[in-house]
Design an enzyme around this catalytic site. Sequence first.
Site, short mmCIF file in Angstrom:
data_model
loop_
_atom_site.label_atom_id
_atom_site.label_comp_id
_atom_site.label_asym_id
_atom_site.label_seq_id
_atom_site.Cartn_x
_atom_site.Cartn_y
_atom_site.Cartn_z
CD GLU A 94 -3.07 -0.98 0.23
OE1 GLU A 94 -3.23 0.27 -0.61
OE2 GLU A 94 -3.78 -1.84 -0.25
CB SER A 365 -50.93 -21.56 43.16
OG SER A 365 -52.40 -21.91 43.02
#
Length: 700
Positions: A94, A365
């Site tokens: 690069e 319950s």
Amino acid sequence: MELATRKSYMKRRRLIRKFVWGCVLSVFGGFMALSALVIYAYQMEAPSLSVPETTVVYDANGATIGEYHKGEQRYWVPIDHMSESIVEATLAIEDRRFYDHYGFDPIRITRAVIANLQTGTKGQGASTITQQYARNLFLTHDKTWMRKWQEALYALRLELHYSKEEILEGYLNTIYYGHGAYGVEAASLLYFQKNAEDLSYSEAALLAGIPKGPSVYSPYLNEDMSIERQHVVLNAMDDAEYISDAQATKYENEVISFSKDMEIHGTRIAPYFQDAVRMWLIEDLGMDESMIDGGGLDIYTTLDSSMQEKADAIVAEEMAPDHALETAFVAMDPRTGKVKALVGGKNYKESSFNRATQARRHPGSAMKPFLYYAALEHGLSPNSMLKSEETTFVFDEGREEYSPSNFNHSYANDYITMLQALAISDNIYAMKTHFLLGFEDLIHTAKRFGIDSPLKPAPSLALGSVDLGVLEITKSYSPLANGGYVVNPQFVEKVIDRDENVLYEANEEPVLELNPAYTAVMTNMMEGMFEPELSTSYGAVTGGSISESFDRPVAGKSGSTDKDSWMIGYAPQLLTGVWVGYDEAIPLESGDAKHSKQIWAKFMKESLDGELKLTFPIPENVVEVEINPFNGLLANEHCPLTRKTLFFHGTEPTEYCQAPEQGLDETELEETDDKMDEEYKKDEEEKKEKWLDRIFDWSS
């Protein structure tokens, strides 16, 4: 002739002088312009290097279980945590002169211009790593002169304000490698399932070649082109003298094994749990969503991946995938509130609705433990007896009636103990207790346990006719398991930002809200649901079908309505709640209700196998005595059945079982029950005081 020659000479001299001065002035002007540009760029603040980064989520053991991001995988790692190979490969292909320029490379620009003029195209680029980094951070990829000017300005600013190492690190963490992976760490995980610091030279060369054209050089899209591009990178590394000719040949011939699944490990383990973590970060911690998705955070959670795996497998085994019946599941440590496993439904891909945290259903319950705890505080005991019979309750000064029923409309038509009533879930006993204490008392007690939902004073509240969350009611059982301490569900241990700053660390201390003596007595009674010997001719203990699953102390309570089935229970170190029902709140079909208990029992057994068999804590002011659970009297040779039962000190029975012919007088018990009915009609406070006096006399 000579005069003409002299004039010509003077003219040329003036022209040369003007040209020289023009050049000098141009150079000076250029220098001044460049100086002004540098000064201008330097005076501007340093451009921010912040980019969206993937937030990583970890389980309790530090293993990655997922990420939060917006379709872009980003993991920022320092340059010293990248392999030397990827740094060298990137520089070689690069920007070989990266350390020799100041953001622009005149030599490279000149070469690019000449190459483009020769070919008549613009195919040869000249952007340095700094320019590419500037473009990645701040700009688009449009090929316009304005964008080029902005790119140059940003590149200059980067070079003036940051070191070369910082720029190179930033570039390597932001460059795009295809398939949503930004930066070398994400790319390494994507293509090789390893960290960037572990890349080999052949792997690094392959990665470094991808950014030139991810859609062309991705090995997932074109493996041959990817390998060809890798060879170009290796040759560039050879030319740059990072590697030798022999090494370049060696790396070219190495066989690369890259991942074939195109996934980064751990993306969606426990998706419902991860969604709950996200909501907690937003709603409780007040964190912005953009910070969660792009802040590069490390979130350490309480999830036990082993338990979660067990929970997922059991739910998949127990719940038919092609049936509409749904489930929700929460497992947590009742001592700390740490959520260990969470399931919000059968299939996250089909429905991301999190029933564990978002659904609200009637617990039935499962509300009764709160009611009976309140009864203990008001002087009742496990052996307190009330008559189970078909009953219509009159309230609101005679204007309202309420007629609950037991399962299958079966009643003892006799007196039963609180211990037995809880084990078989007798509704009449519960309702008489509820009327006795007053409706507001249950509301107050439930809130002390940690129920946050609004509750209305009504007879049906004792039987769970109120909308509660699965996580909400499950965590509210924690004080029963831990000795009275209220804990909040904890999903996250720690949150750390990309700079290693601790944004959050859990340090919440449990609060002692309830009496440890009464929670111990309640837990001892709640163990009764797994004791088949407490069953009666009109009702079986509600946990009888799973009682054989355990060889350790466990306690719990089931709950059911025509549309919901619940099982919530615990050992000292693990609390689990399970709900089963239909999203549309339609009645359960035959066989649907059993799944909640089966899921609960299988998970508890598998998760606790190999763990210490801890006992529930018993405070010093609690005594254990053997009683007959059917009549509540002390055990002796006349008792057909005995059970070790806990009592608050001073409330334990003092009378022993009698021979059959010396049994309790039925008329006396009938008269006691009639007196209770009269108390219902009196002022609530007066009713409580007189009843407590009466109950102490009756139970002694």
